[in-house]
Motif scaffolding. Structure first.
Motif, mmCIF file in Angstrom:
data_model
loop_
_atom_site.group_PDB
_atom_site.id
_atom_site.type_symbol
_atom_site.label_atom_id
_atom_site.label_comp_id
_atom_site.label_asym_id
_atom_site.label_seq_id
_atom_site.Cartn_x
_atom_site.Cartn_y
_atom_site.Cartn_z
ATOM 1 N N ALA A 157 0.837 -1.064 0.067
ATOM 2 C CA ALA A 157 0.178 -0.089 -0.179
ATOM 3 C C ALA A 157 1.065 1.281 0.062
ATOM 4 C CB ALA A 157 -0.962 -0.124 1.050
ATOM 5 N N MET A 158 2.168 1.166 0.356
ATOM 6 C CA MET A 158 2.929 2.266 0.516
ATOM 7 C C MET A 158 3.569 2.803 -0.887
ATOM 8 S SD MET A 158 5.079 1.240 4.208
ATOM 9 C CE MET A 158 6.063 3.023 3.910
ATOM 10 N N ASN A 159 3.843 3.855 -1.066
ATOM 11 C CA ASN A 159 4.516 4.342 -2.180
ATOM 12 C C ASN A 159 5.944 4.100 -2.428
ATOM 13 O OD1 ASN A 159 2.152 5.889 -2.049
ATOM 14 N ND2 ASN A 159 2.921 7.703 -3.169
ATOM 15 N N ASP A 160 6.441 3.837 -3.435
ATOM 16 C CA ASP A 160 7.689 3.530 -3.795
ATOM 17 C C ASP A 160 8.776 4.664 -3.422
ATOM 18 O OD1 ASP A 160 7.555 0.822 -4.575
ATOM 19 O OD2 ASP A 160 7.647 1.439 -6.815
ATOM 20 N N PHE A 161 10.260 4.426 -3.155
ATOM 21 C CA PHE A 161 10.836 5.525 -3.078
ATOM 22 C C PHE A 161 11.943 5.043 -4.286
ATOM 23 C CE2 PHE A 161 9.131 6.037 1.006
ATOM 24 C CZ PHE A 161 9.309 7.158 1.292
ATOM 25 N N TYR A 162 12.485 6.242 -4.845
ATOM 26 C CA TYR A 162 13.654 5.839 -5.943
ATOM 27 C C TYR A 162 14.833 6.668 -5.819
ATOM 28 C CZ TYR A 162 9.090 4.623 -7.959
ATOM 29 O OH TYR A 162 7.633 4.193 -8.449
ATOM 30 N N GLU A 163 15.866 6.147 -5.785
ATOM 31 C CA GLU A 163 17.220 6.802 -6.052
ATOM 32 C C GLU A 163 17.796 6.798 -7.337
ATOM 33 O OE1 GLU A 163 21.933 6.754 -4.787
ATOM 34 O OE2 GLU A 163 20.791 4.963 -4.738
#
Length: 265
Positions: free
Chosen positions: A34-40
């Motif tokens: 349910a959580m949003n991704d994080f991107y580097e």
């Protein structure tokens, strides 16, 4: 009766104890989903082909296998389609949670295979560095596209676009335009095959948002953008005075990229 009550409680207690790990795991998985991704987004500046090979060997043979073992499935590696001199290398790493980012370096530090395979890059001397500089940004995925979507492994090009804003308020308003006014849906409907949208929370040139779209070739790119500009829904959204680009966007940069053979995006 007391004995029966004790036995009943013991059985129930044992069942709960057995079920709890499974329930906990399911809750954790559902919460992560349910959580949003994080991107580097990591950008390597290089001065020559020697450095490019050193960085690419590291990414292919050491970094990608190591992070995959840590549960990170998508690492995109790209070079510029039309570089001005030596190409830069763009590395996009997807994280399902912030905990993944926090724990990754500890994992890599303790991974002897990673250390050995990446030694030439990790221990490059000052007299012959592996790269000139690394620039990194940490982004959080938009709510209306919370997870990265990797395109099919076909011949393709990518466009990485960044919209800079003059203020945090303007940047949030532009994100609202994508999320709540349906701009992301237009991209999907017109076949841009978006990979991600992200708001930069740590990195240079803030406030900004960044997104990645993909095309079969340059001709397809031109055709898609022509269709976008002519789209009735886009014309309706962009005609609203509060969403005028002059108010919300101070600079747009576009970089055309091609994936490496080992890229997972």
């Amino acid at each position: 009766m007391k004995r029966r009550s004790f036995v009943k409680q013991t059985i129930i207690g044992g069942a709960v104890a057995t079920a709890l790990p499974t329930i906990s795991k399911a809750i954790t998985m559902n919460t992560a989903a349910a959580m949003n991704d994080f991107y580097e987004l990591r950008v390597y500046t290089l001065k020559n082909e020697t450095q490019q090979k050193l960085v690419e060997d590291y990414l292919q043979k050491a970094y990608i296998p190591a992070v995959k073992s840590h549960g990170i499935d998508h690492v995109g590696v790209f070079t510029e389609l039309k570089p001005d001199g030596q190409t830069k290398i763009f590395v996009l790493t997807q994280y399902s949670t912030l905990d993944k980012i926090d724990s990754l370096q500890t994992v890599l530090d303790g991974d002897k295979t990673y250390q050995n395979l990446g030694a030439a890059y990790l221990n490059a001397p000052a007299s012959a560095p592996a790269y000139e500089r690394i620039e990194s940004s940490l982004m959080k995925a938009f709510k209306n596209m919370p997870h990265l979507v990797a395109p099919a492994k076909t011949s393709r090009i990518f466009e990485l676009r960044q919209y800079q804003s003059a203020s945090e308020a303007a940047g949030k308003k532009k994100i609202e335009m994508f999320n709540d006014q349906g701009e992301i849906d237009i991209f999907k409907r017109l076949g841009f095959k978006p990979v991600f949208w992200g708001e930069t929370v740590i990195g240079p040139l803030r406030p900004n948002l960044t997104y990645m779209i993909t095309f079969d070739d340059l001709a397809a790119k031109d055709a898609h953008w022509k269709a976008f500009v002519a789209d009735p829904q886009w014309k309706k959204i962009s005609s609203v005075p509060e969403y005028a680009d002059a108010l919300l966007v101070s600079k747009i940069t576009s970089t055309l990229l091609v994936p490496t053979a080992y890229s997972q995006v």
